[in-house]
Scaffold this motif. Structure first.
Motif, PDB file in Angstrom:
ATOM      1  N   TYR A 101      26.694  -5.782  36.115  1.00 49.94           N
ATOM      2  CA  TYR A 101      26.568  -7.152  35.622  1.00 49.94           C
ATOM      3  C   TYR A 101      26.850  -7.183  34.123  1.00 49.94           C
ATOM      4  O   TYR A 101      26.396  -6.324  33.360  1.00 49.94           O
ATOM      5  CB  TYR A 101      25.157  -7.663  35.900  1.00 49.94           C
ATOM      6  CG  TYR A 101      25.032  -9.163  35.985  1.00 49.94           C
ATOM      7  CD1 TYR A 101      25.332  -9.838  37.160  1.00 49.94           C
ATOM      8  CD2 TYR A 101      24.605  -9.907  34.897  1.00 49.94           C
ATOM      9  CE1 TYR A 101      25.203 -11.215  37.254  1.00 49.94           C
ATOM     10  CE2 TYR A 101      24.469 -11.278  34.974  1.00 49.94           C
ATOM     11  CZ  TYR A 101      24.769 -11.931  36.157  1.00 49.94           C
ATOM     12  OH  TYR A 101      24.645 -13.292  36.244  1.00 49.94           O
ATOM     13  N   TRP A 105      20.618 -10.646  32.798  1.00 47.57           N
ATOM     14  CA  TRP A 105      20.503 -11.270  34.118  1.00 47.57           C
ATOM     15  C   TRP A 105      19.260 -12.141  34.126  1.00 47.57           C
ATOM     16  O   TRP A 105      18.181 -11.719  33.711  1.00 47.57           O
ATOM     17  CB  TRP A 105      20.395 -10.204  35.202  1.00 47.57           C
ATOM     18  CG  TRP A 105      20.481 -10.716  36.614  1.00 47.57           C
ATOM     19  CD1 TRP A 105      21.585 -10.741  37.399  1.00 47.57           C
ATOM     20  CD2 TRP A 105      19.416 -11.257  37.414  1.00 47.57           C
ATOM     21  NE1 TRP A 105      21.279 -11.270  38.634  1.00 47.57           N
ATOM     22  CE2 TRP A 105      19.960 -11.601  38.673  1.00 47.57           C
ATOM     23  CE3 TRP A 105      18.064 -11.499  37.173  1.00 47.57           C
ATOM     24  CZ2 TRP A 105      19.194 -12.150  39.685  1.00 47.57           C
ATOM     25  CZ3 TRP A 105      17.300 -12.060  38.187  1.00 47.57           C
ATOM     26  CH2 TRP A 105      17.874 -12.373  39.423  1.00 47.57           C
ATOM     27  N   ASP A 234      27.379 -13.302  33.318  1.00 44.25           N
ATOM     28  CA  ASP A 234      28.180 -12.280  33.998  1.00 44.25           C
ATOM     29  C   ASP A 234      29.620 -12.291  33.481  1.00 44.25           C
ATOM     30  O   ASP A 234      30.565 -11.966  34.212  1.00 44.25           O
ATOM     31  CB  ASP A 234      28.154 -12.471  35.520  1.00 44.25           C
ATOM     32  CG  ASP A 234      28.621 -11.207  36.263  1.00 44.25           C
ATOM     33  OD1 ASP A 234      28.594 -10.123  35.664  1.00 44.25           O
ATOM     34  OD2 ASP A 234      29.024 -11.328  37.435  1.00 44.25           O
TER      35      ASP A 234
END
Length: 329
Positions: A101, A105, A234
């Protein structure tokens, strides 16, 4: 894949509806659906993963024969355990995905309209509990899967440690230890609590007014000295690629954004509920003439001591697919 009772009714032609809904087992399952979505969301931070787990739980329930169904004494407890086990598998597999990623996140935000705009949103009940606020969900995300499952299932949903142990494949004492470590980690992280609605509204309105006016000094006054900004993209939209901290740093970032996007770009921002708390929805705006395109943003604002202490900025389009139809400002 077979649909849950509610999905089956939605997909059926009007003349065909009623089969699953008239089934007593289907009716009992639908009665537990919001609870199960809440379990799955608290465990994974993903509404999509939660709904997948609930779908699979229905399939497993529907596959039981009459003798097996009769052995289920407490349907809610049985379904909660099934969803918990499925979410544990998702948490374990998610670790490899997270390594790829780009940037921080964040949990998928659950956005509901602010005020009375029609019938109640069924997702509102999923995030009604204080533990589903974004600041708390962010802390849960750093826990190892076993700690998160044990802590959430026992402390939030009253699942006995014996059942948690069976789910995790460990002893009851080990399940207690997992939950204790998770509980301690959450306590030490000290996520900002939900403040009184009136205080949140006052702070948010001041922030929106300062943003709309492009008043950098006013934005800085609203920010807590220890404020953090966490952006989730992302790499697919524009936000901070790393966690930023400090009122001056974030105010300077906002000053730079005023020259990046068209004048008045932030004037269209409007308040919404994000995970049951006041947040900000910033609609997209095209660029041109030297300005960049503004992506859709959903920001959750946490308040402490009357100032903004955390901003969680979600711009990853994969996590913004379930935005409700929001009224114009």
């Amino acid at each position: 894949m077979a649909d849950t009772p509610a999905q089956a009714r939605d997909h059926a032609e009007p003349s065909d509806r009623g089969g699953a809904g008239d089934d007593p087992l289907g009716q009992r399952f639908e009665h537990e659906r919001s609870h199960l979505i809440g379990v799955g969301y608290r465990l994974t931070g993903s509404l999509a993963d939660a709904e997948d787990a609930v779908q699979e739980a229905w399939l497993r329930l529907a596959a039981l024969d009459a003798e097996q169904r009769a052995a289920v004494r407490d349907l809610r407890a049985w379904l909660t355990t099934v969803v918990g086990r499925l979410c544990l598998d998702r948490l374990r597999s998610a670790r490899a995905r997270r390594e790829r990623y780009v940037g921080p996140w964040l949990p998928e935000p659950i956005v509901t309209p602010l005020g009375d705009h029609g019938p109640p949103d069924p997702l509102a009940s999923v995030v009604a509990d204080d533990g589903a606020r974004m600041a708390a969900m962010v802390v849960l995300d750093v826990l190892p899967p076993e700690q998160r499952v044990a802590f959430v299932l026992h402390d939030a949903f009253d699942v006995p440690f014996s059942d948690v142990a069976a789910l995790l494949g460990c002893s009851t004492a080990a399940a207690r230890q997992y939950a204790s470590r998770g509980r301690r980690a959450v306590r030490e992280a000290d996520p900002p609590p939900r403040t009184a609605p009136e205080e949140r509204r006052r702070v948010l309105e001041a922030l929106l007014t300062a943003m709309a006016a492009g008043d950098v000094s006013a934005v800085a006054r609203i920010l807590h000295p220890d404020v953090v900004l966490v952006g989730d993209s992302d790499g697919r939209a524009r936000t901070a690629r790393r966690v930023m901290s400090g009122a001056d740093t974030i105010a300077r970032l906002f000053a730079g954004l005023l020259t990046t996007y068209r004048p008045g770009a932030f004037a269209t921002a409007r308040p919404v509920l994000v995970n049951g708390e006041l947040g900000v929805y910033v609609p997209p705006m095209p660029g041109g003439d030297g300005y960049r395109d503004l992506d859709t943003h959903v920001q959750t604002v946490a308040v402490r001591d009357g100032r903004v202490v955390a901003i969680y900025d979600q711009v990853n389009p994969d996590k913004l697919t379930r935005l409700p139809e929001l009224p114009s400002p």
